[in-house]
Design a protein around this motif. Structure first.
Motif, mmCIF file in Angstrom:
data_model
loop_
_atom_site.group_PDB
_atom_site.id
_atom_site.type_symbol
_atom_site.label_atom_id
_atom_site.label_comp_id
_atom_site.label_asym_id
_atom_site.label_seq_id
_atom_site.Cartn_x
_atom_site.Cartn_y
_atom_site.Cartn_z
ATOM 1 N N ALA A 137 0.825 -1.203 0.000
ATOM 2 C CA ALA A 137 0.000 0.000 0.000
ATOM 3 C C ALA A 137 0.863 1.257 0.000
ATOM 4 N N ARG A 138 1.973 1.246 0.764
ATOM 5 C CA ARG A 138 2.869 2.413 0.785
ATOM 6 C C ARG A 138 3.481 2.647 -0.580
ATOM 7 N N ASP A 139 3.869 1.566 -1.251
ATOM 8 C CA ASP A 139 4.425 1.719 -2.601
ATOM 9 C C ASP A 139 3.387 2.333 -3.543
ATOM 10 N N ASP A 140 2.146 1.862 -3.437
ATOM 11 C CA ASP A 140 1.082 2.383 -4.294
ATOM 12 C C ASP A 140 0.849 3.871 -4.039
ATOM 13 N N VAL A 141 0.800 4.245 -2.762
ATOM 14 C CA VAL A 141 0.576 5.650 -2.411
ATOM 15 C C VAL A 141 1.751 6.509 -2.883
#
Length: 542
Positions: A137-141
């Motif tokens: 999720a952090r990578d996506d954000v």
């Protein structure tokens, strides 16, 4: 804890919650890891956040020692305690239950034997799975907001995307605690933006002093605000504020930080310009004209939070057409009249000479009316040069009070602009200096020119913060007393008279100001710095 109790490996042990169901949010404790031990001294081996699994076979028999064991586990910060019955205990001792309930520790008994290895494997698998999901999720954000920054997305769009990602309201404010742009539900605007400056300062004080939890109840839900600075290369432009909302797999703080990075990159790319000053209040007039507000109270609170209080002001709706007008020049022109202005887009559906913008001008109620000469001076200040001033047409609505009156005045201005020619009107033939009062008072002109510069805002906030907080918290008049003293630097008697205070009370106020600021008010350089700070303060409060 609540999620762990639902795992099949735990359900097989027939769990009974002894402390948790009736103990508030005890079962909401976050579990970082699972640990198995029967040792009475296990607390020294833990770091906090663990779920402790035990058969209690090594526990002491004395009640005082059992209570001390539980309190030691609580002090180290474990998330919960699971005791398997049948090996050492047929039931959990009452002293253990009482101690856990008193200290708010989740306590669970297992009535059937289970394989602790299977239980820990299930718990750890769940934790690792969530950590992996959080990383993804952090990578996506990060990719999403990096792309926004690289595309040069405007600040209001970035804030909108942040609000959608977090599922909660997001506010971008400058260093003067003015709302630059916000994405919040319409129904929440009035409660949120009423007294925004004071509430934002209170939230920042709590963020700087996390131990001051007792202040939280004094100012409402702003104690739950998440605040992240927008800064880069040692320069800070403002703050992002996220209102309470649901958890995010990447972590709410991480999402807000990525948004702050995107905004900071935009400010760096903007160079000497000020995108925030251009977009900060643009939507206010547009939303007002198009009816996109929940009610008059909500709209008025939104204007006030953006630095344009409507109460106690004389308002004029305007349309400037025929020449390009920027928010920076409009701000400077309004301050030349001692007021503030909000710049919107071209009126929808109104056939006016292009380019055009809609404006809402607010002037102090006690000042002179907006006569022709003042209106012409304002119009000339809006234009980039003399030829542009000759092309510009300023359509001015009637003087109004309050939000409803402002809306009527705006509509009048739009109606007037529909039939305006590029060069028409007796008032525009008048000649005169654009900002004569600013020329007479060079410090005022400097503040008007650099008003949105983050360094000037930071100076004003840093110099006057103790007085602002004192006046806001106690309904005091220290800022007014300081202004009177600086307006009459060599005549304290005249300054006291201007403050409508006796000399003795006036001198007491000055002594309090010196104590709060830690400055000598007789020092010339100090007076200059305070005068500049006051001018900045007044320019943001009009």
């Amino acid at each position: 804890m609540r999620e762990i109790l639902a795992l099949p490996a735990v359900v097989e042990g027939v769990p009974e919650v002894l402390v948790g169901d009736d103990a508030g949010d005890v079962l909401a404790a976050r579990v970082r890891w699972a640990h198995v031990s029967d040792s009475p001294g296990v607390a020294r081996l833990l770091d906090g956040g663990e779920l402790l699994l035990t058969t209690a076979s090594g526990w002491p028999a004395e009640p005082d020692e059992l209570r001390a064991l539980v309190e030691g586990l609580v002090d180290v910060g474990i998330a919960g305690l699971v005791v398997e019955l049948g090996v050492h205990y047929r039931y959990v001792p009452a002293v253990v239950v009482d101690a856990a309930r008193e200290r708010g520790l989740a306590l669970v008994a297992l009535h059937r034997e289970v394989k602790f290895v299977a239980l820990t494997e299930a718990v750890h698998g769940r934790i690792i799975s969530e950590q992996t999901a959080a990383l993804r999720a952090r990578d996506d954000v990060r990719e999403r907001f990096t792309a926004l920054a690289l595309r040069g997305s405007p600040a209001d769009f970035i804030v909108e995307q942040l609000a959608r990602t977090l599922g909660s309201g997001v506010v971008l404010e400058n260093l003067g605690h003015e709302v630059v742009t916000a994405e919040v539900p319409l129904a929440d605007e009035q409660d949120l933006f009423a007294g925004w400056g004071m509430r934002s300062r209170a939230a920042h004080r709590r963020a700087d002093d996390p131990r001051a939890d007792d202040r939280r109840a004094e100012s409402g839900t702003e104690g739950d605000w998440l605040i992240v600075p927008v800064e880069a290369r040692g320069v800070r432009w403002g703050n992002l504020v996220a209102l309470p909302g649901p958890e995010h797999p990447a972590g709410r703080s991480s999402v807000l930080e990525q948004g702050a990075i995107a905004l900071a990159l935009g400010r760096l790319a903007d160079g000497d310009g000020d995108e925030w000053a251009r977009i900060g209040r643009r939507r206010l007039v547009d939303d007002l004209l198009q009816g996109r507000f929940a009610g008059a109270g909500a709209a008025a609170a939104r204007f006030e939070a953006a630095g344009l209080p409507l109460h106690g002001m004389r308002l004029h709706g305007m349309v400037a057409s025929g020449a390009a007008v920027t928010a920076d020049r409009a701000d400077a022109a309004a301050r030349g009249l001692g007021g503030r202005v909000v710049v919107g887009s071209a009126p929808e559906g109104a056939r006016v000479p292009s380019p055009a913008v809609t404006l809402l001008l607010a002037l102090p109620r006690g000042g002179a009316a907006l006569a022709d000469a003042a209106a012409v001076a304002f119009a000339r200040a809006l234009a980039a040069d003399a030829p542009a001033a000759e092309r510009l047409v300023l359509s001015v609505g009637s003087e109004a009070v309050g939000l409803d009156g402002a809306l009527a005045s705006l509509h009048e201005a739009v109606d007037l602009a529909r039939g305006a020619a590029p060069r028409t009107g007796r008032a525009l033939a008048a000649r005169g200096p654009v900002l004569r009062r600013a020329d007479d008072r060079p410090l005022v002109r400097l503040v008007a020119t650099l008003r949105d510069d983050h360094r000037l805002l930071e100076h004003g906030e840093r110099m006057l913060a103790p007085l602002i907080e004192h006046d806001l918290g106690r309904g005091g008049d220290l800022l007014d007393v300081l202004g009177a003293m600086l307006a009459h630097p060599g005549n304290r008697t005249a300054a006291a008279s201007a403050s409508h205070l006796s000399r003795s009370v006036f001198y007491q106020r000055l002594a309090l100001i010196e104590d709060l600021l830690g400055l000598d008010l007789d020092d010339g350089e100090t007076q200059t710095a305070l005068h500049l700070a006051l001018l900045v303060r007044r320019s943001t409060q009009r």
